[in-house]
Design an enzyme around this catalytic site. Structure first.
Site, PDB file in Angstrom:
ATOM      1  N   GLY A 183      -6.075  -4.238 -13.829  1.00 59.27           N
ATOM      2  CA  GLY A 183      -6.573  -4.333 -12.545  1.00 59.27           C
ATOM      3  C   GLY A 183      -6.268  -3.555 -11.408  1.00 59.27           C
ATOM      4  CB  CYS A 184      -7.712  -2.087  -8.335  1.00 62.69           C
ATOM      5  SG  CYS A 184      -8.824  -3.511  -7.813  1.00 62.69           S
ATOM      6  CE1 TYR A 185      -6.903  -5.909  -3.657  1.00 59.17           C
ATOM      7  CE2 TYR A 185      -8.160  -7.205  -4.934  1.00 59.17           C
ATOM      8  CZ  TYR A 185      -7.890  -6.762  -3.794  1.00 59.17           C
ATOM      9  OH  TYR A 185      -8.670  -6.947  -2.862  1.00 59.17           O
TER      10      TYR A 185
ATOM     11  CB  ALA B  59      -1.634  -1.880  -5.667  1.00 58.84           C
TER      12      ALA B  59
END
Length: 326
Positions: A154-156, A159
């Site tokens: 996922g994106c979060y 990061a």
């Protein structure tokens, strides 16, 4: 040259990954697909996204005949689809012998008991789930190369984990605190009132209950406090993370830990300098900036990515390149 089918190509992530694959001279697009009941079937990608006017391909409905054509003609399939759709499609194409790069959360947890709680379904393909690897490109290279079932993070989590994984041996058991802000493209292309221009304002959501929290915790091997926020901008993520370090940890120790990214061209690390979202938008990069308070033992690290690129499409592209060894 490897042939790639892209399913869910009409969405923001699907269109973005299409553009990356189309520009890669080692890959060719077998076809672009949407669901049989999609209002976009039959349309060209360029009619939906004029920025991709150079991609002269139409969106075909994913019929049974289309699925068989993919198996016969493609080497891999990218699934830019909802987890409820990817759950079945990923298993079907994997069992047919294709490499699968799934951008949903349907195969990110190795533990099948996580899915009812966080995704609302029972995982009915344990034999495929057992083969799935987590596609965090800078960290799981060997597994991505070896497996044909890659769950793109996922994106979060991308990061957050990029910032935290180098620090794992330097951290105390105190929970890292992650406050992250994402642009509205993270909510997808479908029209919704709360993501419309006049409604969007900086606000937290999914507090103490977002499904990316256990994804981060599982891959880090430590629980975290994660609070996502919706920002009033189109794309990008900025995660600001506070971490308690073990007694005796120095700035030199932290700098040494982040040297793991010296051979990672898409991750750049800065000391006492912090990234902004505009630094990474429309790029596949992750920028990290950190500062340490040795008196109190706290580190603050900020991580910036483009949610549609490093947080989705370009990381899928990285995984494809790793898997096919070029």
């Amino acid at each position: 040259m490897k042939s790639i089918a892209i399913i869910g190509a009409s969405g923001y992530t699907g269109a973005q990954v299409t553009s990356l694959i189309q520009a890669d001279d080692q890959l060719k697009i077998q076809g672009l697909y949407v669901s049989e009941n999609s209002l976009d079937k039959g349309k060209t990608l360029a009619s939906l996204y004029p920025v991709y006017s150079h991609i002269d391909l139409s969106l075909a409905p994913l019929t049974e005949q289309a699925k068989q054509a993919i198996v016969n003609e493609a080497d891999a399939v990218v699934l830019a689809t909802d987890h409820g759709v990817s759950l079945h499609l990923a298993a079907w194409f994997y069992q047919a012998g294709l490499a699968v790069f799934d951008l949903s959360g349907a195969y990110r947890f190795a533990d099948s008991e996580q899915y009812p709680k966080w995704y609302g379904f029972e995982h009915i393909y344990p034999e495929v789930l057992a083969e799935a690897v987590y596609g965090l490109a800078e960290w799981n290279t060997e597994a991505i190369a070896a497996s044909k079932m890659i769950a793109v993070p996922g994106c979060y989590p991308t990061a957050s984990l990029t910032a935290l994984k180098p620090l794992k041996d330097l951290m105390t058991d105190s929970l890292p605190v992650i406050n992250a802000v994402s642009g509205v493209t993270g909510a997808g292309r479908k029209a919704q009132l709360h993501t419309s221009f006049c409604e969007v304002s900086l606000t937290p959501y999914g507090v103490l209950g977002h499904r990316h929290q256990p994804e981060i915790a599982t891959q880090l091997g430590q629980q975290v406090i994660f609070t996502p926020h919706l920002g009033n901008f189109k794309r990008g993520i900025l995660a600001t993370i506070t971490v308690q370090m073990k007694p005796g940890v120095s700035e030199a120790d932290i700098a040494k830990a982040y040297e793991v990214y010296e051979s990672a061209p898409l991750v750049n690390v800065y000391h006492n300098q912090f990234p902004k979202v505009d630094d990474v938008v429309h790029t596949p990069n992750c920028l990290l900036g950190w500062k340490y308070d040795p008196l109190n033992g706290y580190l603050v690290v900020a991580s910036a990515i483009d949610n549609l690129m490093k947080g989705a499409a370009s990381q899928a592209h990285q995984c494809i390149k790793i898997h096919f060894n070029y």
